[in-house]
Enzyme design. Structure first.
Site, mmCIF file in Angstrom:
data_model
loop_
_atom_site.group_PDB
_atom_site.id
_atom_site.type_symbol
_atom_site.label_atom_id
_atom_site.label_comp_id
_atom_site.label_asym_id
_atom_site.label_seq_id
_atom_site.Cartn_x
_atom_site.Cartn_y
_atom_site.Cartn_z
ATOM 1 N N LYS A 53 40.081 43.007 46.138
ATOM 2 C CA LYS A 53 39.783 42.956 47.570
ATOM 3 C C LYS A 53 40.188 44.272 48.245
ATOM 4 O O LYS A 53 39.456 44.812 49.078
ATOM 5 C CB LYS A 53 40.513 41.758 48.214
ATOM 6 C CG LYS A 53 39.871 40.428 47.832
ATOM 7 C CD LYS A 53 40.726 39.213 48.144
ATOM 8 C CE LYS A 53 40.097 37.954 47.554
ATOM 9 N NZ LYS A 53 40.926 36.745 47.704
ATOM 10 N N GLN A 97 46.462 34.954 50.211
ATOM 11 C CA GLN A 97 45.926 34.612 48.891
ATOM 12 C C GLN A 97 46.479 33.258 48.425
ATOM 13 O O GLN A 97 47.689 33.037 48.419
ATOM 14 C CB GLN A 97 46.300 35.723 47.886
ATOM 15 C CG GLN A 97 45.726 35.546 46.504
ATOM 16 C CD GLN A 97 44.193 35.643 46.479
ATOM 17 O OE1 GLN A 97 43.595 36.470 47.149
ATOM 18 N NE2 GLN A 97 43.569 34.773 45.708
ATOM 19 N N ASP A 120 38.710 34.147 55.648
ATOM 20 C CA ASP A 120 38.466 33.316 54.459
ATOM 21 C C ASP A 120 37.653 32.067 54.816
ATOM 22 O O ASP A 120 37.124 31.389 53.936
ATOM 23 C CB ASP A 120 39.807 32.869 53.845
ATOM 24 C CG ASP A 120 40.069 33.545 52.503
ATOM 25 O OD1 ASP A 120 39.111 34.077 51.909
ATOM 26 O OD2 ASP A 120 41.239 33.529 52.065
#
Ligand code: NDP
Length: 279
Positions: A53, A97, A120
């Site tokens: 990422k 995460q 997200d």
């Protein structure tokens, strides 16, 4: 039957190049998209995802802030960091995460992220917006699947779409997106009766199960589109999907490989969410 491989790697590269151009324009106007990436603990797979990422951010010109916290970070401290990031005007997107260590509630942390920075797309507000067709962040894997289908001009309208898997991050949101594209959607799971029969009727199969090579030629009708979301590591260390690619490929009209299918699209759409959070 000639099969078209849905090349997620090449498509993702193209999307990232388009985003790089957009970011250049934004920077010309004095706006610098910024993503804060928070990771807790030493899970090797999570670190691999976070690294890719960050690399994608670098390529596009997105500023990334990195918070690498030890395994024993308390839930309170993590929530404190999320709050701080919510308040910072120079941070557009926040990514924590997952999975988090067991002593921290994923749900509490997701809930703490301000929905306007929820790149997200996991916050209940984002999920709610998606469900009722309002604007909002779409979670990156389902978003990537739809984008890949659209870029290859795979028709969805009126098609019989069967999703195997009902998770919050893949199965459920992809069902809503396919419905939005006027597909006729069936969601299957571990209690589904006659899974093979249901799949065999599908024009489009989305496999998001987490079981290596489960979807064989017995599940796939000739000419079907097969999207393999699964990422499974075999004993010999190689990666494979939830679809038995070799057995199924020649039956399909379109298929995604693993690796190089849905995986790279997920990262591209995360980047797209970050850029759209400022523009
Ligand atoms: P979950 O484990 O959360 O969900 C799996 C789903 O599959 C569940 O709904 C489960 O049913 C269903 N299932 C399990 N076994 C069977 C079976 N025998 N028959 C029918 N249904 C079954 O997984 P995720 O959705 O998080 O991930 C799925 C896969 O996709 C994993 O391999 C994961 O690594 C991968 N993945 C890949 C991403 C990418 O970027 N490419 C992103 C996210 C995930 P039930 O609900 O009844 O238990």
């Amino acid at each position: 039957m000639s099969t078209i491989i849905l090349d997620g790697k090449a498509t993702s590269k193209k999307i990232k190049e388009e985003l790089r151009d957009k970011v250049m324009v934004l920077k010309g106007k004095g706006v610098e998209p910024t993503l804060a990436v928070v990771i807790v603990g030493d899970d090797p797979a999570s670190h691999v995802y976070v690294r890719s990422k960050k690399r994608a951010c670098e390529f596009i010109g997105i500023r990334s802030l990195s918070y690498e916290l030890p395994e024993d970070t308390s839930e309170e401290d993590l929530l404190g960091i999320v709050c701080e990031l919510n308040d910072r005007d120079d941070v557009n997107g926040i990514l924590v995460q997952l999975p988090l260590p067991k002593h921290i509630s994923d749900d509490k942390v997701i809930m703490a992220i301000n929905p306007v920075k929820d790149v997200d797309g996991f916050h209940p507000v984002s999920v709610g917006n998606l469900s009722i067709g309002n604007k909002g962040f779409i979670s990156c894997t389902p978003y990537g699947i739809i984008e890949l289908l659209k870029r290859y001009e795979v028709p969805i309208e009126g098609k019989n779409c069967v999703i195997v898997g009902r998770s919050n991050i893949v199965g459920k949101p992809i069902s809503i997106l396919l419905l939005r594209e006027n597909g006729t959607v069936t969601i299957c799971h571990s209690r589904t009766k006659d899974l093979k029969g249901v799949c065999k009727n599908a024009d489009i199969i989305i496999a998001a199960i987490g079981r290596a090579k489960m979807i064989t030629d017995e599940y796939v009708k000739e000419g079907a589109v097969v999207i393999d979301v699964g990422i499974n590591r075999l004993e010999d260390g190689t990666l494979c999907g939830d679809v038995d690619y070799e057995k199924v490929k020649d039956l399909t009209s379109y298929i995604t490989p693993v690796p190089g299918g849905v995986g790279p699209m997920t990262i591209a759409m995360l980047m797209s969410n970050v850029v759209s959070s400022v523009s």
